[in-house]
Design a protein around this motif. Sequence first.
Motif, PDB file in Angstrom:
ATOM      1  N   ARG A 152      37.278 -18.743   2.017  1.00  0.00           N
ATOM      2  CA  ARG A 152      38.393 -19.688   2.006  1.00  0.00           C
ATOM      3  C   ARG A 152      38.262 -20.703   0.868  1.00  0.00           C
ATOM      4  NH1 ARG A 152      38.890 -23.534   7.089  1.00  0.00           N
ATOM      5  NH2 ARG A 152      37.268 -24.618   5.921  1.00  0.00           N
ATOM      6  N   ALA A 153      39.405 -21.054   0.288  1.00  0.00           N
ATOM      7  CA  ALA A 153      39.464 -22.140  -0.687  1.00  0.00           C
ATOM      8  C   ALA A 153      39.880 -23.417   0.037  1.00  0.00           C
ATOM      9  CB  ALA A 153      40.447 -21.805  -1.801  1.00  0.00           C
ATOM     10  N   ASN A 154      39.200 -24.526  -0.261  1.00  0.00           N
ATOM     11  CA  ASN A 154      39.467 -25.800   0.413  1.00  0.00           C
ATOM     12  C   ASN A 154      40.415 -26.709  -0.353  1.00  0.00           C
ATOM     13  OD1 ASN A 154      37.683 -25.352   2.668  1.00  0.00           O
ATOM     14  ND2 ASN A 154      35.971 -25.685   1.275  1.00  0.00           N
ATOM     15  N   ALA A 155      40.517 -26.537  -1.665  1.00  0.00           N
ATOM     16  CA  ALA A 155      41.369 -27.406  -2.487  1.00  0.00           C
ATOM     17  C   ALA A 155      41.752 -26.671  -3.757  1.00  0.00           C
ATOM     18  CB  ALA A 155      40.638 -28.710  -2.818  1.00  0.00           C
ATOM     19  N   LEU A 156      42.801 -27.158  -4.413  1.00  0.00           N
ATOM     20  CA  LEU A 156      43.239 -26.581  -5.676  1.00  0.00           C
ATOM     21  C   LEU A 156      43.775 -27.674  -6.579  1.00  0.00           C
ATOM     22  CD1 LEU A 156      46.708 -24.852  -5.443  1.00  0.00           C
ATOM     23  CD2 LEU A 156      45.830 -26.263  -3.618  1.00  0.00           C
ATOM     24  N   SER A 157      43.798 -27.391  -7.878  1.00  0.00           N
ATOM     25  CA  SER A 157      44.295 -28.355  -8.852  1.00  0.00           C
ATOM     26  C   SER A 157      44.774 -27.603 -10.081  1.00  0.00           C
ATOM     27  CB  SER A 157      43.190 -29.351  -9.233  1.00  0.00           C
ATOM     28  OG  SER A 157      43.649 -30.279 -10.191  1.00  0.00           O
ATOM     29  N   TRP A 158      45.981 -27.962 -10.579  1.00  0.00           N
ATOM     30  CA  TRP A 158      46.540 -27.346 -11.775  1.00  0.00           C
ATOM     31  C   TRP A 158      45.981 -28.005 -13.024  1.00  0.00           C
ATOM     32  CZ3 TRP A 158      49.487 -23.039 -11.705  1.00  0.00           C
ATOM     33  CH2 TRP A 158      50.158 -22.701 -10.516  1.00  0.00           C
ATOM     34  N   SER A 159      45.742 -27.211 -14.045  1.00  0.00           N
ATOM     35  CA  SER A 159      45.278 -27.758 -15.317  1.00  0.00           C
ATOM     36  C   SER A 159      46.407 -28.544 -15.976  1.00  0.00           C
ATOM     37  CB  SER A 159      44.818 -26.632 -16.252  1.00  0.00           C
ATOM     38  OG  SER A 159      44.579 -27.128 -17.548  1.00  0.00           O
ATOM     39  N   PRO A 160      46.139 -29.755 -16.487  1.00  0.00           N
ATOM     40  CA  PRO A 160      47.194 -30.542 -17.132  1.00  0.00           C
ATOM     41  C   PRO A 160      47.551 -30.065 -18.537  1.00  0.00           C
ATOM     42  CG  PRO A 160      45.135 -31.732 -17.227  1.00  0.00           C
ATOM     43  CD  PRO A 160      44.872 -30.486 -16.419  1.00  0.00           C
ATOM     44  N   THR A 161      46.709 -29.229 -19.149  1.00  0.00           N
ATOM     45  CA  THR A 161      46.954 -28.782 -20.520  1.00  0.00           C
ATOM     46  C   THR A 161      47.334 -27.305 -20.618  1.00  0.00           C
ATOM     47  OG1 THR A 161      44.562 -28.437 -20.753  1.00  0.00           O
ATOM     48  CG2 THR A 161      45.465 -30.526 -21.548  1.00  0.00           C
ATOM     49  N   PHE A 162      46.927 -26.489 -19.637  1.00  0.00           N
ATOM     50  CA  PHE A 162      47.278 -25.071 -19.613  1.00  0.00           C
ATOM     51  C   PHE A 162      48.041 -24.785 -18.328  1.00  0.00           C
ATOM     52  CE2 PHE A 162      43.505 -25.301 -22.290  1.00  0.00           C
ATOM     53  CZ  PHE A 162      43.923 -24.589 -23.414  1.00  0.00           C
ATOM     54  N   PRO A 163      49.358 -24.692 -18.383  1.00  0.00           N
ATOM     55  CA  PRO A 163      50.171 -24.548 -17.164  1.00  0.00           C
ATOM     56  C   PRO A 163      49.858 -23.313 -16.334  1.00  0.00           C
ATOM     57  CG  PRO A 163      51.544 -25.113 -19.056  1.00  0.00           C
ATOM     58  CD  PRO A 163      50.197 -24.790 -19.588  1.00  0.00           C
ATOM     59  N   THR A 164      49.263 -22.287 -16.956  1.00  0.00           N
ATOM     60  CA  THR A 164      48.977 -21.057 -16.204  1.00  0.00           C
ATOM     61  C   THR A 164      47.588 -21.061 -15.578  1.00  0.00           C
ATOM     62  OG1 THR A 164      48.152 -19.967 -18.216  1.00  0.00           O
ATOM     63  CG2 THR A 164      50.498 -19.721 -17.691  1.00  0.00           C
ATOM     64  N   SER A 165      46.828 -22.118 -15.780  1.00  0.00           N
ATOM     65  CA  SER A 165      45.456 -22.168 -15.266  1.00  0.00           C
ATOM     66  C   SER A 165      45.381 -23.042 -14.025  1.00  0.00           C
ATOM     67  CB  SER A 165      44.511 -22.703 -16.349  1.00  0.00           C
ATOM     68  OG  SER A 165      43.178 -22.736 -15.876  1.00  0.00           O
ATOM     69  N   ILE A 166      44.693 -22.550 -13.001  1.00  0.00           N
ATOM     70  CA  ILE A 166      44.557 -23.291 -11.758  1.00  0.00           C
ATOM     71  C   ILE A 166      43.099 -23.226 -11.301  1.00  0.00           C
ATOM     72  CG2 ILE A 166      45.147 -21.327 -10.269  1.00  0.00           C
ATOM     73  CD1 ILE A 166      46.657 -23.362  -8.485  1.00  0.00           C
ATOM     74  N   LEU A 167      42.645 -24.302 -10.692  1.00  0.00           N
ATOM     75  CA  LEU A 167      41.253 -24.431 -10.244  1.00  0.00           C
ATOM     76  C   LEU A 167      41.204 -24.416  -8.724  1.00  0.00           C
ATOM     77  CD1 LEU A 167      38.221 -25.193 -10.905  1.00  0.00           C
ATOM     78  CD2 LEU A 167      38.977 -27.576 -10.724  1.00  0.00           C
ATOM     79  N   LEU A 168      40.286 -23.628  -8.157  1.00  0.00           N
ATOM     80  CA  LEU A 168      40.113 -23.531  -6.716  1.00  0.00           C
ATOM     81  C   LEU A 168      38.696 -23.936  -6.335  1.00  0.00           C
ATOM     82  CD1 LEU A 168      41.832 -20.117  -5.841  1.00  0.00           C
ATOM     83  CD2 LEU A 168      42.856 -22.384  -5.929  1.00  0.00           C
ATOM     84  N   ALA A 169      38.571 -24.755  -5.290  1.00  0.00           N
ATOM     85  CA  ALA A 169      37.268 -25.138  -4.732  1.00  0.00           C
ATOM     86  C   ALA A 169      37.028 -24.292  -3.490  1.00  0.00           C
ATOM     87  CB  ALA A 169      37.256 -26.622  -4.387  1.00  0.00           C
ATOM     88  N   SER A 203      40.521 -33.601 -15.151  1.00  0.00           N
ATOM     89  CA  SER A 203      40.676 -34.785 -15.981  1.00  0.00           C
ATOM     90  C   SER A 203      42.026 -34.698 -16.699  1.00  0.00           C
ATOM     91  CB  SER A 203      39.546 -34.853 -17.004  1.00  0.00           C
ATOM     92  OG  SER A 203      39.855 -35.755 -18.037  1.00  0.00           O
ATOM     93  N   PRO A 204      42.705 -35.830 -16.962  1.00  0.00           N
ATOM     94  CA  PRO A 204      43.976 -35.788 -17.690  1.00  0.00           C
ATOM     95  C   PRO A 204      43.871 -35.140 -19.071  1.00  0.00           C
ATOM     96  CG  PRO A 204      43.687 -37.924 -16.655  1.00  0.00           C
ATOM     97  CD  PRO A 204      42.388 -37.192 -16.479  1.00  0.00           C
ATOM     98  N   THR A 205      42.672 -35.120 -19.644  1.00  0.00           N
ATOM     99  CA  THR A 205      42.488 -34.485 -20.951  1.00  0.00           C
ATOM    100  C   THR A 205      42.412 -32.971 -20.854  1.00  0.00           C
ATOM    101  OG1 THR A 205      40.079 -34.667 -20.772  1.00  0.00           O
ATOM    102  CG2 THR A 205      41.251 -36.516 -21.792  1.00  0.00           C
ATOM    103  N   GLY A 206      42.134 -32.433 -19.670  1.00  0.00           N
ATOM    104  CA  GLY A 206      42.026 -30.998 -19.482  1.00  0.00           C
ATOM    105  C   GLY A 206      40.728 -30.395 -19.968  1.00  0.00           C
ATOM    106  N   THR A 207      39.795 -31.216 -20.451  1.00  0.00           N
ATOM    107  CA  THR A 207      38.529 -30.698 -20.972  1.00  0.00           C
ATOM    108  C   THR A 207      37.425 -30.676 -19.933  1.00  0.00           C
ATOM    109  OG1 THR A 207      37.906 -32.902 -21.753  1.00  0.00           O
ATOM    110  CG2 THR A 207      39.081 -31.478 -23.300  1.00  0.00           C
ATOM    111  N   GLU A 208      37.636 -31.327 -18.789  1.00  0.00           N
ATOM    112  CA  GLU A 208      36.634 -31.372 -17.744  1.00  0.00           C
ATOM    113  C   GLU A 208      37.311 -31.584 -16.400  1.00  0.00           C
ATOM    114  OE1 GLU A 208      34.030 -34.542 -18.812  1.00  0.00           O
ATOM    115  OE2 GLU A 208      35.612 -36.055 -18.833  1.00  0.00           O
ATOM    116  N   PHE A 209      36.555 -31.372 -15.335  1.00  0.00           N
ATOM    117  CA  PHE A 209      37.078 -31.613 -14.000  1.00  0.00           C
ATOM    118  C   PHE A 209      35.937 -32.057 -13.094  1.00  0.00           C
ATOM    119  CE2 PHE A 209      36.122 -27.078 -14.229  1.00  0.00           C
ATOM    120  CZ  PHE A 209      35.351 -26.864 -13.099  1.00  0.00           C
ATOM    121  N   VAL A 210      36.310 -32.644 -11.961  1.00  0.00           N
ATOM    122  CA  VAL A 210      35.327 -33.177 -11.015  1.00  0.00           C
ATOM    123  C   VAL A 210      35.435 -32.414  -9.702  1.00  0.00           C
ATOM    124  CG1 VAL A 210      36.929 -34.942 -10.170  1.00  0.00           C
ATOM    125  CG2 VAL A 210      34.478 -35.296  -9.913  1.00  0.00           C
TER     126      VAL A 210
END
Length: 357
Positions: A152-169, A203-210
Amino acid sequence: MLWKCWLNKEARYQLLPVEVGMERTHLGRLPQAHKGKVTGLCFTDESRLLSCGVDRNVKLWKIGSMYSGSSIDHQRSSSLFATASTLVQVWDETKSAPISDLTFPTSTETVSSVRFNQSETSILASVGSDRTFTLYDIRTGKAERRVVMQMRANALSWSPTFPTSILLASEDHNLYTFDIRHLDSPSLIYKGHVAAVMSCDWSPTGTEFVSGGWDRTVRIWQTEQGFAPEVYHTKRMQRVSSTIFTNDARFVLSGSDDGNVRIWKGKASEKLGIVTARERAAIEYRSSLVERWKMDKEVGKVVRKRHLPKPVYAAHKLKNTMLDSRRAKEERRRKHTRAGESKPKAERKKVVLVEQS
């Protein structure tokens, strides 16, 4: 001014200023915003706030006069917002009933997180309790694609610089980035946590995430580097359930089970005060030296070393032992598989079990 909201277990919420140097006192409190736990908050603009709770109500608050499903998210460019519980619904601020219900025909999930794409605002994504990750299009009013993951994925977040990229925790201790055009396997796997990852935010810059996890650590990752993240922890911090970057990308906020909100620097060594031109030049020079000599054995050891709490370090060693054993077993299977028979799958191919459309 930068505002962030924090939820508690008593159906209340507080609005806190997180700008450095300001007085650390809450500005408003609503004693009974909802009947039961408040599960989601998001801003529609600078003066209005949406909240949802386990009492199945969605409320719109005006911050100027009073502060105040399982997940909620607002579309960036219009009055639409989405809520999630056993189904995903799209609402308009001016109407009291949902304008559309978005569900997959065979879905029996409880949706835990829902997010609008920041560029393609008609695209909506959600993750659910039955290990699913689903993409919706509010223009057609239905779920377009859906994948069933191994865990199961617990959270998700869209990349602010690449609209087709999404991050799953994910619950399997890893984070995954997917290209929504190719959902058969993740683009990259981020390994470091030793327990379930509960939250993530770009991150708003799209170069890193937390990310924040059940292992009581907050980690900051570089986008194209799936290992050796920056690790933040304190002795009294418990399981981290929420993490978010501030809009200037300088700070990270985390919320944990001990009832505290903590503010961390995005770069631990960054000076908070005024930096003179001479200081900035010295910082850049030292950074260039580290970048140039990081392949050296001694320098690389210092650059890569991260202090971990003793329980996390012990869990990390145990996890590495288990992974090495599994890797050796897979290698033996691959070596002794007859030609023509199905060989063991690569690690990326094991993440997604089924893709539906």
